[in-house]
Write a protein that holds these residues in place. Structure first.
Motif, PDB file in Angstrom:
ATOM      1  N   PHE A  43      -5.041   5.059   5.442  1.00 54.87           N
ATOM      2  CA  PHE A  43      -6.468   4.698   5.528  1.00 54.87           C
ATOM      3  C   PHE A  43      -6.629   3.392   6.303  1.00 54.87           C
ATOM      4  CE2 PHE A  43      -9.628   7.157   2.979  1.00 54.87           C
ATOM      5  CZ  PHE A  43      -8.810   8.208   2.622  1.00 54.87           C
ATOM      6  N   GLN A  44      -5.733   2.448   6.073  1.00 59.03           N
ATOM      7  CA  GLN A  44      -5.843   1.199   6.837  1.00 59.03           C
ATOM      8  C   GLN A  44      -5.470   1.435   8.307  1.00 59.03           C
ATOM      9  OE1 GLN A  44      -3.161  -2.154   6.181  1.00 59.03           O
ATOM     10  NE2 GLN A  44      -4.807  -3.604   6.609  1.00 59.03           N
ATOM     11  N   ASP A  45      -4.388   2.152   8.520  1.00 57.75           N
ATOM     12  CA  ASP A  45      -3.907   2.352   9.893  1.00 57.75           C
ATOM     13  C   ASP A  45      -4.932   3.079  10.755  1.00 57.75           C
ATOM     14  OD1 ASP A  45      -1.564   1.162   9.164  1.00 57.75           O
ATOM     15  OD2 ASP A  45      -0.392   3.020   9.041  1.00 57.75           O
ATOM     16  N   GLY A  94     -19.115  -3.671   5.854  1.00 57.65           N
ATOM     17  CA  GLY A  94     -18.460  -2.504   6.421  1.00 57.65           C
ATOM     18  C   GLY A  94     -18.110  -2.680   7.891  1.00 57.65           C
ATOM     19  N   HIS A 102     -18.832   6.568  14.957  1.00 59.60           N
ATOM     20  CA  HIS A 102     -18.647   7.747  14.091  1.00 59.60           C
ATOM     21  C   HIS A 102     -19.671   7.760  12.952  1.00 59.60           C
ATOM     22  CE1 HIS A 102     -14.038   7.617  15.115  1.00 59.60           C
ATOM     23  NE2 HIS A 102     -14.729   8.189  16.078  1.00 59.60           N
ATOM     24  N   GLU A 132      -9.294   8.904  20.290  1.00 54.92           N
ATOM     25  CA  GLU A 132      -8.343   7.807  20.150  1.00 54.92           C
ATOM     26  C   GLU A 132      -7.576   7.666  21.462  1.00 54.92           C
ATOM     27  OE1 GLU A 132      -8.875   5.283  17.462  1.00 54.92           O
ATOM     28  OE2 GLU A 132      -6.937   5.224  18.441  1.00 54.92           O
ATOM     29  N   HIS A 189      -8.268   3.323  10.119  1.00 59.79           N
ATOM     30  CA  HIS A 189      -9.639   2.828   9.911  1.00 59.79           C
ATOM     31  C   HIS A 189     -10.476   3.846   9.137  1.00 59.79           C
ATOM     32  CE1 HIS A 189     -13.122   0.430  10.366  1.00 59.79           C
ATOM     33  NE2 HIS A 189     -13.596   0.912  11.492  1.00 59.79           N
ATOM     34  N   ASN A 232     -12.412   9.304  10.586  1.00 62.66           N
ATOM     35  CA  ASN A 232     -11.150   8.594  10.356  1.00 62.66           C
ATOM     36  C   ASN A 232     -10.579   8.823   8.961  1.00 62.66           C
ATOM     37  OD1 ASN A 232     -10.989   7.597  12.935  1.00 62.66           O
ATOM     38  ND2 ASN A 232     -12.038   5.671  12.445  1.00 62.66           N
ATOM     39  N   LEU A 237       0.838  -1.199   0.000  1.00 62.09           N
ATOM     40  CA  LEU A 237       0.000   0.000   0.000  1.00 62.09           C
ATOM     41  C   LEU A 237       0.872   1.248   0.000  1.00 62.09           C
ATOM     42  CD1 LEU A 237      -2.706  -1.011   2.681  1.00 62.09           C
ATOM     43  CD2 LEU A 237      -2.819  -1.269   0.181  1.00 62.09           C
ATOM     44  N   VAL A 266     -10.582  11.893   7.527  1.00 64.83           N
ATOM     45  CA  VAL A 266      -9.839  13.151   7.705  1.00 64.83           C
ATOM     46  C   VAL A 266      -8.544  12.873   8.476  1.00 64.83           C
ATOM     47  CG1 VAL A 266      -9.926  15.466   8.699  1.00 64.83           C
ATOM     48  CG2 VAL A 266     -11.977  14.495   7.622  1.00 64.83           C
ATOM     49  N   LYS A 267      -8.694  12.053   9.504  1.00 62.45           N
ATOM     50  CA  LYS A 267      -7.528  11.722  10.319  1.00 62.45           C
ATOM     51  C   LYS A 267      -6.460  10.992   9.491  1.00 62.45           C
ATOM     52  CE  LYS A 267      -6.987   9.443  14.773  1.00 62.45           C
ATOM     53  NZ  LYS A 267      -7.770   8.769  15.823  1.00 62.45           N
ATOM     54  N   PHE A 294     -14.852  16.454  14.217  1.00 65.45           N
ATOM     55  CA  PHE A 294     -14.291  15.278  14.879  1.00 65.45           C
ATOM     56  C   PHE A 294     -15.180  14.987  16.082  1.00 65.45           C
ATOM     57  CE2 PHE A 294      -9.913  16.396  13.130  1.00 65.45           C
ATOM     58  CZ  PHE A 294      -9.833  15.275  12.322  1.00 65.45           C
ATOM     59  N   LYS A 348      -5.265  -4.027  12.479  1.00 68.00           N
ATOM     60  CA  LYS A 348      -5.725  -3.378  11.250  1.00 68.00           C
ATOM     61  C   LYS A 348      -6.678  -4.322  10.527  1.00 68.00           C
ATOM     62  CE  LYS A 348      -1.304  -1.141  10.850  1.00 68.00           C
ATOM     63  NZ  LYS A 348       0.020  -1.181  10.197  1.00 68.00           N
ATOM     64  N   ARG A 349      -7.622  -3.749   9.813  1.00 68.43           N
ATOM     65  CA  ARG A 349      -8.619  -4.601   9.150  1.00 68.43           C
ATOM     66  C   ARG A 349      -8.015  -5.287   7.928  1.00 68.43           C
ATOM     67  NH1 ARG A 349     -14.422  -2.613   7.981  1.00 68.43           N
ATOM     68  NH2 ARG A 349     -13.293  -1.959   6.125  1.00 68.43           N
ATOM     69  N   ASP A 371      -9.336  -4.386   4.369  1.00 67.09           N
ATOM     70  CA  ASP A 371      -9.002  -3.077   3.804  1.00 67.09           C
ATOM     71  C   ASP A 371      -8.114  -3.166   2.570  1.00 67.09           C
ATOM     72  OD1 ASP A 371     -10.432  -2.063   5.849  1.00 67.09           O
ATOM     73  OD2 ASP A 371      -8.760  -1.102   6.888  1.00 67.09           O
ATOM     74  N   LEU A 398      -8.757  -0.972  -0.674  1.00 71.35           N
ATOM     75  CA  LEU A 398      -7.856   0.158  -0.937  1.00 71.35           C
ATOM     76  C   LEU A 398      -7.123   0.030  -2.261  1.00 71.35           C
ATOM     77  CD1 LEU A 398      -6.500   0.589   2.668  1.00 71.35           C
ATOM     78  CD2 LEU A 398      -7.508   2.428   1.303  1.00 71.35           C
ATOM     79  N   MET A 457     -11.243  -0.183  17.802  1.00 70.83           N
ATOM     80  CA  MET A 457     -11.112   0.653  16.601  1.00 70.83           C
ATOM     81  C   MET A 457     -12.383   0.548  15.745  1.00 70.83           C
ATOM     82  SD  MET A 457      -8.429   0.161  13.433  1.00 70.83           S
ATOM     83  CE  MET A 457      -9.351  -1.199  12.705  1.00 70.83           C
ATOM     84  N   LEU A 463     -11.909   3.495   6.377  1.00 68.18           N
ATOM     85  CA  LEU A 463     -12.882   2.907   5.452  1.00 68.18           C
ATOM     86  C   LEU A 463     -13.642   1.808   6.168  1.00 68.18           C
ATOM     87  CD1 LEU A 463     -11.207   0.269   3.176  1.00 68.18           C
ATOM     88  CD2 LEU A 463      -9.857   1.614   4.781  1.00 68.18           C
ATOM     89  N   GLN A 464     -14.865   1.613   5.724  1.00 68.69           N
ATOM     90  CA  GLN A 464     -15.657   0.509   6.267  1.00 68.69           C
ATOM     91  C   GLN A 464     -16.128  -0.402   5.132  1.00 68.69           C
ATOM     92  OE1 GLN A 464     -18.468   1.815   9.347  1.00 68.69           O
ATOM     93  NE2 GLN A 464     -16.928   3.170  10.216  1.00 68.69           N
ATOM     94  N   GLN A 500      -2.883   5.015   1.119  1.00 69.48           N
ATOM     95  CA  GLN A 500      -3.631   3.775   1.344  1.00 69.48           C
ATOM     96  C   GLN A 500      -3.315   3.205   2.727  1.00 69.48           C
ATOM     97  OE1 GLN A 500      -1.928   1.973  -2.184  1.00 69.48           O
ATOM     98  NE2 GLN A 500      -3.951   1.761  -3.139  1.00 69.48           N
ATOM     99  N   GLN A 501      -2.031   3.224   3.063  1.00 66.27           N
ATOM    100  CA  GLN A 501      -1.617   2.660   4.350  1.00 66.27           C
ATOM    101  C   GLN A 501      -2.229   3.449   5.504  1.00 66.27           C
ATOM    102  OE1 GLN A 501       0.268  -0.309   4.693  1.00 66.27           O
ATOM    103  NE2 GLN A 501      -0.773  -0.011   6.651  1.00 66.27           N
ATOM    104  N   MET A 537      -4.668  13.416   7.265  1.00 64.33           N
ATOM    105  CA  MET A 537      -3.700  14.220   8.037  1.00 64.33           C
ATOM    106  C   MET A 537      -2.468  13.375   8.360  1.00 64.33           C
ATOM    107  SD  MET A 537      -6.245  16.341  10.578  1.00 64.33           S
ATOM    108  CE  MET A 537      -5.106  17.620  11.077  1.00 64.33           C
ATOM    109  N   GLU A 582     -15.420   2.184  17.530  1.00 63.30           N
ATOM    110  CA  GLU A 582     -15.429   3.652  17.405  1.00 63.30           C
ATOM    111  C   GLU A 582     -15.836   4.080  16.000  1.00 63.30           C
ATOM    112  OE1 GLU A 582     -11.580   4.836  18.870  1.00 63.30           O
ATOM    113  OE2 GLU A 582     -12.117   4.211  20.914  1.00 63.30           O
TER     114      GLU A 582
END
Lengths: 161, 786, 261
Positions: free
Chosen positions: A92-94, B506, B679, A161, A96, A142, A85, A144-145, B720, B12-13, B16, B20, B672, A98-99, A89-90, A148, B675
């Motif tokens: 986004f995984q780190d 999801g 959200h 968190e 969370h 997550n 990734l 936005v986070k 947030f 981590k999921r 994903d 991704l 994780m 995405l669902q 991408q990484q 960042m 939460e």
């Protein structure tokens, strides 16, 4: 039919296409790149965002013929050369970010465009830039986070968190 | 110190990576060799009699394979409703037919009239335009109260009127009347719980495929519960036995309730593929989704709260009109009744509670469960009227709530449910800590210095999740059991596939479920995979909704894993030449208690499949176990939420400055993911409160038919969020002590948003009692005008 | 979508020729046209993309006039119209980033959506719309919602915006579409002030002349205090009544004046 030639994720492709073929159809049906998703028909959800000549655009609101000669990048071309990734991408995984994953390709492509022009965006700038990308799962927190974090900012102080 | 693996860790999921990299497989990504494309010709009027359909020109159009109309479905069943509600007089609800394609009448904009199957989608659309349909317009029934007036047009001609049922529930009439007669104060509120469209980002898709060689049909569909679809479609609509019907729900791009239900398009593509002997694919556009996905909420309610002179709640009474739309969708009837009325006590020890619900047919899209389903409606009205009472009585809204909290558990409410555990004081304490209430006045002053009004709104919520005990719901009218199932298949080398009836769209089951099994066995999570979403691979399952996956299916998985452990211990005892009772399993090692004699997990699993040294006379080879789990009770997640808003008094625009959520979900497997679920729920609740509204005009035309008019929450609409789930009182009746977290955010957040806006307006001298959701700039401005 | 041919000329002359064909339609950035084609609301025989015509692109400032090529995207205007900051700011807030990378000023003005942003800028700036055949003053160009002075097949090649001393555009967004529920563009020139309002009127973009008079005399937010427009003739829909829109015009005008400084 119109002949189109373009570069997609570094590979040159040439196809005869219908005049009314959208880029989403071209990618999904002709090239079998199904990572670019279609979530609406009014150009608002952003699940189809790709890069054309380096710019983020909505593939559902562009004809294949308009990409003649262009360099196109899709989610399938975003990972590192070794298949791992990439930074966004990484993140986004780190974090969370995405669902269900359906909006995710568009989010990643949009985030990549943002970070190229604005390497350290503020929270407000990120939220503003994501105006055209709708996510129904994450509440954006997550995402936005993750963006960042992908830009190297410390996100440890962000709520929850 | 947070754990790094097993229950309570946040790995981590694993799902994903495919999402991704664009390599997930959603239903629309599936293309079957030789497939045709289907386009539905849908009604553009809300109510009308179909006087003729002429497909002759359309059939000659290029690429057309076959055109179907309601006539073709006359011998088949209609779409069933899964819950029989009994009205207050003991009569069954009215249950009109719900044809796959309209027969004789159209009853809402979007009602499918005909379906064109063609070689390409554009050819199907072209041909649909050539179908000549004559419809005699009938007056549309849109407003619920008007629908019940005598002389109103009838949505279903074979019914006496538009009333589906008139339901009453709760305390004895006498007790309720007494509470109100003796009340020192009564607060009354009339409000609307706005109609919503679930809008998962992936529109619905269905692909039907028929294999003539073995007479098997396969349906690929965007479903939260493929087995439920197989059951309903096979048994009630198409008369296909289950062993000849496979339903696959691959990666699904969000559900939120609207992908629970069995839809006409699923039945159509399955059936049509058998008629033409070619696969049939249908992909919804977003515009089509707005007029064919079941909608949510849409209640109109009057609620009254009685208090004694000491401000104790003594009685609660509600009168609700609930929109069913034109037909009964799969679980529609249960939403305003058993998923709503049973929660009306909220977090409070109100002794007398009575709920009245009239369910009404209208010429609108069917209404069914949407994230929270009934519980957001209950929470909103209750928490709004409590806030109103506090304002009327001049008492602190938090103190008034605290005074009336249920504090002893188990607690049997006057509305039939028994809360097993909870600590509402703790979540409120936590919330107060999170929101810096002490600093609010300073923040308000700062806002005022910029010409803005600031408000703080809080509320509590409780929900009933982990749906549900089958014997109980059976008594209440459910036509299905609501257990779930899991099979733990241990392979020879010790790796494991767990086939689960829950469906992940999801929720991260592929990551969280292995954490549980890994913890129980003491092996690495990477040795465990979850298999879901395919009726041919999984024993059975009722699917994912009602925050039930971990509480119900997770419990089945625990039970199956316990069976695995029991059998594995027998094998280990044999290998170690010890007594089975002395075998302990820890960190993937079977040890004879009090000795250093042990055998590893992999040695035992290998022995099960290569039984050369094996107690064959006592147990079978192999290591695979299935368990069905039926919950003993609902679970009762609860919490306290707070919202701080700023209102621009010149424009009415509301911005959310802070949002805090203190939840009690019982035990948590993956914080994780939990939460993240909160959200997402918060954004949907905030969306309902501030932005989203599905509106029909008087003629039944859908005014909010795309994202141009239906306001979806976007990144810059929300802040947030501060979330906390540390105030955990574990569920007492399931093995994991979990309660469910998927819906809390959507249930708990709307009242605090509206309470905050009302608070802000009062601070500016605007004595506004209530604003219906969404509290759009226009509505806030209008309210300020008086 | 109905089927149609697609052509992508590289010169203006070729585009004009292609558009001469019966039922041919020009395609700018397509951000409005393509969604309406998907709904089958238009049935062109041929779409003529203007995106490959380099002579239609670019932003130049000269002699107090900012000239924007008709095929220039909103994103480019946002980035390159620094000589007219209020216009750059307006462009930077149209739609979303992906839309701004495709949508063009010419396309927006040719469509004249009653809730679009650019018409307010053109009208308040007293802009000149340059086509392949003529120049049209903004005051003559906008002729009611979705209606303009353009003839069939006529292409907007450039828009000339006189650069004001001070200007600002304030948009109050419709919550769903994020188009302007009301948008007000205020521009102060040496010879007076122009105020253009989008999103509000049933007649499309319009100039608020009463406000212009007051502001020409005294360019301060206080000058328009208490000034209001009637609700009659304002659009009324789910997102705002005519009265609300009329009210917003007053609020946004004051804010635009304040923002212009």
């Amino acid at each position: 039919m119109t002949k189109v030639t373009m570069t997609v994720n570094g590979k040159t492709v040439a196809k005869e296409v219908r005049g009314n073929m959208l880029m989403t159809e071209f990618l999904r049906d002709e090239l079998h790149l199904t990572g670019t998703h279609v979530g609406c028909d009014t150009s608002q959800c952003g699940a189809c965002v790709i890069h054309v000549n380096g710019q983020d655009v909505k593939a559902c609101t562009m004809f294949a013929g308009e990409a003649e000669g262009a360099e196109v990048a899709t989610i399938e071309g975003m990972a590192n050369a070794d298949g791992s990734l990439n930074t966004i991408q990484q993140a986004f995984q780190d974090y969370h970010g995405l669902q269900c994953g359906f909006c995710t390709p568009g989010m990643v492509m949009t985030a990549a465009a943002l970070l190229r022009d604005n390497p350290k965006p503020s929270e407000t700038e990120i939220r503003d830039y994501l105006e055209g990308n709708i996510c129904r799962c994450t509440g954006y927190h997550n995402i936005v986070k993750a963006i960042m974090a992908a830009s190297g900012q410390d996100v440890s102080a962000i709520a929850a968190e | 110190m947070p754990k790094d693996h097993g229950i309570g860790a946040a790995p981590k999921r694993r799902e994903d990576v495919r999402f991704l990299t664009g390599t997930g497989q959603y239903t629309d990504d599936i293309n079957v060799y030789g497939q045709t494309y289907c386009h539905f010709l849908r009604s553009d009027v809300a109510h009308g009699k179909i006087t003729s359909i002429d497909t002759s020109e359309a059939e000659k159009m290029p690429g057309v394979v076959r055109i179907f109309t309601g006539k073709d479905f006359e011998g088949l069943g209609g779409l069933p409703c899964g819950w029989q509600v009994t009205d207050k007089h003991g009569a069954p609800m009215k249950e009109p037919g719900h044809p796959v394609l309209a027969q004789g009448k159209v009853r809402h904009v979007g009602d499918p009239i005909a379906a064109v199957v063609a070689d390409s989608l554009e050819e199907a659309r072209d041909a649909a335009e050539a179908i000549m349909v004559e419809i005699e317009d009938l007056p549309a029934v849109v407003d619920m109260k008007a629908a019940l007036e005598s002389g109103a047009a009838k949505v279903h001609d074979d019914l006496d009127d538009n009333l589906c049922y008139d339901w009453q529930f709760g305390s004895e009439q006498e007790a309720v009347d007494k509470a109100f007669a003796e009340a020192a104060h009564v607060s009354t509120l009339e409000l609307v719980n706005n109609r919503l469209v679930a809008n998962p980002m992936e529109p619905r898709v269905a692909v039907g495929e028929y294999n003539r060689a073995n007479d098997e049909s396969t349906l690929y569909t965007t479903s939260q519960n493929p087995h439920v679809i197989r059951l309903l479609m096979g048994a009630f609509v198409l008369n296909i036995p289950e062993h000849k019907l496979r339903v696959v729900a691959p990666d699904v791009g969000g559900g939120f309730g609207t992908k629970i239900f069995h839809y006409a398009e699923e039945a159509f593509v399955t059936w049509a593929s058998r008629q033409i002997n070619r696969p049939v694919k249908w992909t919804s556009t977003r515009s089509e989704a707005f007029m064919s996905d079941a909608h949510g909420r849409d209640h109109v309610t009057k609620i009254e709260l009685a208090l004694d002179k000491d401000n104790n709640f003594t009685g609660l009474r509600t009168d609700t009109y609930a929109n069913m739309g034109a037909y009964l969708s799969t679980f529609s009837s249960s939403v305003p009744t058993w998923l709503h009325g049973t929660l009306m006590a909220g977090n409070y020890k109100t002794p007398a509670v009575q709920v009245n619900v009239k369910a009404v047919f209208t010429n609108t899209v069917p209404v069914d469960a949407y994230r929270g389903a009934g519980r957001p409606e209950a929470t909103f009205q209750l928490e709004r009227v409590v806030d109103k009472a506090a304002r009327e009585l001049g008492v602190d809204p938090i103190a008034l709530r605290r005074q009336n909290f249920i504090t002893e558990f188990p607690y049997a409410t006057p509305v039939a449910v028994e809360y097993d555990t909870g600590d509402y004081v703790a979540t409120m304490d936590k919330l107060e800590e999170m929101i810096d209430r002490a600093g609010f006045e300073a923040r308000r002053k700062e806002s005022e210095s910029r010409g803005k009004l600031r408000g703080l709104g809080i509320n509590c919520y409780i929900e009933a999740c982990g749906i549900a005990p089958s014997n109980l719901v059976g008594q209440l009218g459910a036509r299905a059991g609501l257990y779930d199932a899991a099979t733990v298949r241990v392979n020879a080398t010790g790796s494991i596939s767990v086939m689960v009836g829950a469906h992940s769209h999801g929720q991260g089951h592929e990551t969280a479920f292995p954490q549980v099994v890994a913890e129980m066995l003491g092996i690495d999570e990477s040795m465990i995979d979850i298999v879901h979403g395919d009726s041919s691979k999984i024993p059975f399952g009722m699917g994912t909704y009602g925050s039930r996956s971990l509480a119900v299916c997770g419990s089945a998985m625990v039970r199956a894993t316990e069976k695995i452990i029991n059998k594995a211990k027998k094998i280990a005892a044999h290998l170690l030449e010890a007594s089975e009772g002395d075998i302990e399993l820890k960190d993937g090692q079977f040890t004879v208690a009090g000795t250093d004699k042990s055998v590893a997990w992999g040695d035992v699993t290998l022995a099960a499949y290569v039984p050369h040294n094996y107690p064959l006379e006592e147990i079978e080879p192999g290591l695979e176990e299935t368990a069905f789990y039926d919950p003993a009770n609902f679970t009762y997640p609860a919490g306290a939420y707070a919202c701080e808003v700023e209102v621009d008094p010149e424009t009415g625009k509301v911005t959310i400055e802070r949002f805090a959520a203190a939840d009690d979900f019982g035990n948590v497997v993956n914080p994780m993911i939990v939460e993240g679920q909160v959200h997402g729920g918060l954004a949907q609740g905030i969306g309902q409160a501030m932005l989203e509204n599905c509106v029909y005009d008087e003629s039944g035309q859908l005014l909010t038919a795309s994202y141009m008019d239906y306001a979806m929450p976007r990144a810059d609409d929300v802040p947030f969020y501060a979330v906390d789930h540390s105030c955990a009182t574990p569920c007492t009746h399931n093995p994991l002590g979990v309660k469910g977290c998927g819906e809390a955010g959507a249930i708990g957040s709307p009242p605090s948003v509206v309470n905050a806006v009302i608070d802000a307006l009062h601070s500016g001298g605007h004595k506004v009692e209530h604003i219906d959701m969404p509290v759009s700039p226009h509505r806030v401005w209008q309210a300020m005008q008086g | 979508m109905y089927s149609f041919d697609f052509e992508r000329p590289t010169t203006l002359d070729d585009a004009v020729k292609a558009l001469g064909q019966d039922e041919a339609q020009a395609l700018g950035g397509g951000q409005t046209l393509i969604p309406s084609l998907k709904q089958r609301l238009a049935m062109p025989s041929k779409l003529v993309s203007l995106a490959a015509i380099e002579e239609l692109k670019g932003v130049t400032a000269e002699g107090g006039v900012l000239t924007v090529g008709g095929g220039t995207t909103h994103g480019t205007v946002a980035a390159e119209a620094s000589a007219y900051p209020a216009l750059a700011a307006l462009a930077s807030n149209i739609g979303d980033p992906a839309v701004r990378n495709r949508g063009t000023v010419g396309g927006s003005l040719a469509n004249n959506d009653p809730a679009a942003c650019y018409p307010a800028a053109a009208l308040a700036s007293g802009a000149t719309i340059v086509t392949n055949t003529r120049e049209i003053a903004a005051d003559d160009y906008f002729q009611g919602m979705f209606t303009t002075a353009l003839d069939e097949g006529e292409i907007i090649t450039a828009v000339k915006f006189p650069i004001p001393e001070k200007a600002a555009y304030i948009k109050f967004e419709q919550p769903a579409s994020r188009f302007a529920l009301v948008g007000v563009f205020v521009a102060k020139y040496s010879d007076g002030v122009k105020v253009a309002v989008t999103g509000a009127s049933e007649e499309g973009v319009f100039r608020w002349t009463e406000a212009e008079e007051k502001l020409s005399a005294d360019f301060s937010a206080g000058a328009v205090e208490g000034l209001s427009l009637p609700a009659e003739g304002m659009m009324s829909d789910l997102h705002g009544s005519g009265a609300y829109r009329a009210h917003l015009i007053g609020v946004l005008t004051k804010r635009a004046v304040a923002a212009a400084g």
